[in-house]
Design an enzyme around this catalytic site. Sequence first.
Site, PDB file in Angstrom:
ATOM      1  N   HIS A 175     115.787 -56.573  72.046  1.00 51.81           N
ATOM      2  CA  HIS A 175     116.972 -57.406  71.825  1.00 51.81           C
ATOM      3  C   HIS A 175     117.015 -58.518  72.873  1.00 51.81           C
ATOM      4  CE1 HIS A 175     121.174 -58.612  71.292  1.00 51.81           C
ATOM      5  NE2 HIS A 175     120.984 -58.175  70.052  1.00 51.81           N
ATOM      6  N   GLU A 219     119.331 -53.253  63.873  1.00 52.64           N
ATOM      7  CA  GLU A 219     118.690 -53.303  62.552  1.00 52.64           C
ATOM      8  C   GLU A 219     117.949 -52.023  62.200  1.00 52.64           C
ATOM      9  OE1 GLU A 219     116.423 -56.796  61.895  1.00 52.64           O
ATOM     10  OE2 GLU A 219     118.176 -58.070  62.063  1.00 52.64           O
TER      11      GLU A 219
HETATM   12  C1  LIG Z   1     114.921 -59.314  69.245  1.00 53.47           C
HETATM   13  C2  LIG Z   1     113.791 -60.113  69.891  1.00 53.47           C
HETATM   14  C3  LIG Z   1     113.574 -61.406  69.052  1.00 53.47           C
HETATM   15  C4  LIG Z   1     114.202 -60.493  71.315  1.00 53.47           C
HETATM   16  O1  LIG Z   1     113.208 -61.311  71.828  1.00 53.47           O
HETATM   17  P1  LIG Z   1     113.138 -61.676  73.371  1.00 53.47           P
HETATM   18  O2  LIG Z   1     114.488 -62.055  73.854  1.00 53.47           O
HETATM   19  O3  LIG Z   1     112.061 -62.682  73.530  1.00 53.47           O
HETATM   20  O4  LIG Z   1     112.727 -60.293  73.958  1.00 53.47           O
HETATM   21  P2  LIG Z   1     112.404 -59.852  75.446  1.00 53.47           P
HETATM   22  O5  LIG Z   1     112.546 -61.015  76.381  1.00 53.47           O
HETATM   23  O6  LIG Z   1     113.147 -58.619  75.725  1.00 53.47           O
HETATM   24  O7  LIG Z   1     110.889 -59.393  75.344  1.00 53.47           O
HETATM   25  C5  LIG Z   1     109.910 -60.260  75.237  1.00 53.47           C
HETATM   26  C6  LIG Z   1     108.574 -59.507  75.374  1.00 53.47           C
HETATM   27  O8  LIG Z   1     108.627 -58.164  74.862  1.00 53.47           O
HETATM   28  C7  LIG Z   1     107.880 -58.074  73.664  1.00 53.47           C
HETATM   29  N1  LIG Z   1     108.677 -57.464  72.617  1.00 53.47           N
HETATM   30  C8  LIG Z   1     110.014 -57.633  72.402  1.00 53.47           C
HETATM   31  N2  LIG Z   1     110.389 -56.959  71.313  1.00 53.47           N
HETATM   32  C9  LIG Z   1     109.281 -56.357  70.842  1.00 53.47           C
HETATM   33  C10 LIG Z   1     109.050 -55.549  69.733  1.00 53.47           C
HETATM   34  N3  LIG Z   1     110.036 -55.238  68.882  1.00 53.47           N
HETATM   35  N4  LIG Z   1     107.803 -55.101  69.511  1.00 53.47           N
HETATM   36  C11 LIG Z   1     106.809 -55.427  70.351  1.00 53.47           C
HETATM   37  N5  LIG Z   1     106.974 -56.201  71.433  1.00 53.47           N
HETATM   38  C12 LIG Z   1     108.194 -56.670  71.670  1.00 53.47           C
HETATM   39  C13 LIG Z   1     107.602 -59.506  73.265  1.00 53.47           C
HETATM   40  O9  LIG Z   1     106.394 -59.614  72.573  1.00 53.47           O
HETATM   41  C14 LIG Z   1     107.565 -60.238  74.556  1.00 53.47           C
HETATM   42  O10 LIG Z   1     106.311 -60.077  75.142  1.00 53.47           O
HETATM   43  P3  LIG Z   1     105.704 -61.205  76.122  1.00 53.47           P
HETATM   44  O11 LIG Z   1     106.623 -61.264  77.288  1.00 53.47           O
HETATM   45  O12 LIG Z   1     104.325 -60.684  76.446  1.00 53.47           O
HETATM   46  O13 LIG Z   1     105.686 -62.467  75.321  1.00 53.47           O
HETATM   47  C15 LIG Z   1     112.512 -59.282  69.948  1.00 53.47           C
HETATM   48  O14 LIG Z   1     112.769 -58.101  70.675  1.00 53.47           O
HETATM   49  C16 LIG Z   1     111.957 -58.976  68.574  1.00 53.47           C
HETATM   50  O15 LIG Z   1     111.241 -59.795  68.008  1.00 53.47           O
HETATM   51  N6  LIG Z   1     112.264 -57.767  68.019  1.00 53.47           N
HETATM   52  C17 LIG Z   1     111.797 -57.422  66.701  1.00 53.47           C
HETATM   53  C18 LIG Z   1     112.640 -58.122  65.625  1.00 53.47           C
HETATM   54  C19 LIG Z   1     114.025 -57.519  65.499  1.00 53.47           C
HETATM   55  O16 LIG Z   1     114.184 -56.310  65.493  1.00 53.47           O
HETATM   56  N7  LIG Z   1     115.023 -58.398  65.397  1.00 53.47           N
HETATM   57  C20 LIG Z   1     116.403 -57.983  65.263  1.00 53.47           C
HETATM   58  C21 LIG Z   1     117.180 -58.231  66.519  1.00 53.47           C
HETATM   59  S1  LIG Z   1     118.816 -57.598  66.399  1.00 53.47           S
END
Ligand SMILES: CC(C)(COP(=O)(O)OP(=O)(O)OC[C@H]1O[C@@H](n2cnc3c(N)ncnc32)[C@H](O)[C@@H]1OP(=O)(O)O)[C@@H](O)C(=O)NCCC(=O)NCCS
Length: 398
Positions: free
Chosen positions: A280, A333
Amino acid sequence: MSTVATHTDRSATRPDTPVVAPPGLAGVVVATTSLGDVRGAEGFFHYRQYDAVDLARSCSIEEVWHLLLRGHLPTTGELAAFRATIAEAQVLAPDVRAQLDAVAVAALAPPMTSLRTSLSALGGALRLEPVWDLSPAQRERDALRVAVQVPVVTAAAYRRGQGLDPVAPRADLGYAANHLWMLTGAEPREHHVRALERYLCLTVDHGFNASTFTARVVASTGADVAACVVAALGALSGPLHGGAPSRALDSLDEIGTPELARPWADAQLAESRRIMGFGHAIYRAKDPRSELLRETAEELGGPLAELAVAAESAIDDALDAARPDRTLRANVEFYAGVVMHECGVPREMFTPTFAVSRVLGWTAHILEQALDRKIIRPSARYAGPPPPQPVPALGDRG
Ligand SMILES: CC(C)(COP(=O)(O)OP(=O)(O)OC[C@H]1O[C@@H](n2cnc3c(N)ncnc32)[C@H](O)[C@@H]1OP(=O)(O)O)[C@@H](O)C(=O)NCCC(=O)NCCS
């Protein structure tokens, strides 16, 4: 950037003007609200002065709606009157209903597209006036008239898409029960209503997310309530916001059985794929919405809930192993799809069902924004060719 400056000089948008806000406006405070907030580090969010999870556990969606709209939890008498107002607002005048039906039939499209087209038509058919020109009481009336039509319109569009006749809302059913009734045409079962109601209560509002901000930007222009909500629906439809709640359920389909969850997750991560329903942008440890939805899914029971619980634990382990620097946990989700599926909400109606709850938050924000008679109008740094240059004649433009 760690600090954010404010330009008072409105002409200061030359190429050498520094961008003073971080990408995506992340962390920038752009308004004052009394509606609620999210504290990501604590895994906590609230509506007005109450923990949103406590509200979802003990209140109906109408009570939460009343809290957001009118600033306090209703008394028994106020709740009865509020329910009656909602039921009354759901019934449209025959000519308005006919106009809406005509548009809905002509605009049969994917559910979110159909919803926003119909709501735009609703604004016209109801002849809604700009919030700028209305009193607070008139604005609240319009907010209710628009919000109550979201489940009606979206369920009708879904049923038409299935070749079925729309089912009219019933005055004896609450907002959550009516949503199930209008989608399925079957008498809603009490435990499904309660489970869906929890989901709706948990997703009514969540800080200054993209769709809420969009609704407030449009409200700041003084536009009518339907225009604000249609804009917010557009924002919600994007896959980075509300457009992908079914993807976590698709993952569970792929996993199939609990013992395959860990190898599935390892394979996803080895291929640098994101695991849908985990992580998140604001919550750094737990997402409080997923905790209550897990409990709700377990109460509903069934093989899908069992698979989800087993898969969550295996995916946690896989994420911990692959990303020891992060705490990536289930977000709203992951269990939302399970709960909606168990309640009988079709997969293509997950995002519209999110809209059924979030419109209550949007409309409360629209009313709050309308009290502030200041248009939201930030600036952008111009980075194109330096102006002014002579305008070339038509024949000289090669
Ligand atoms: C929600 C989301 C977009 C948040 O993104 P964010 O703010 O960039 O997340 P964070 O800063 O906590 O984490 C970033 C890192 O963790 C990794 N990461 C975060 N969520 C991940 C997941 N669900 N699966 C695998 N890796 C994940 C990213 O690849 C990123 O890696 P990097 O630093 O090597 O680029 C992201 O967690 C995601 O894409 N989740 C899956 C989609 C989802 O469930 N969306 C609904 C949200 S309510």
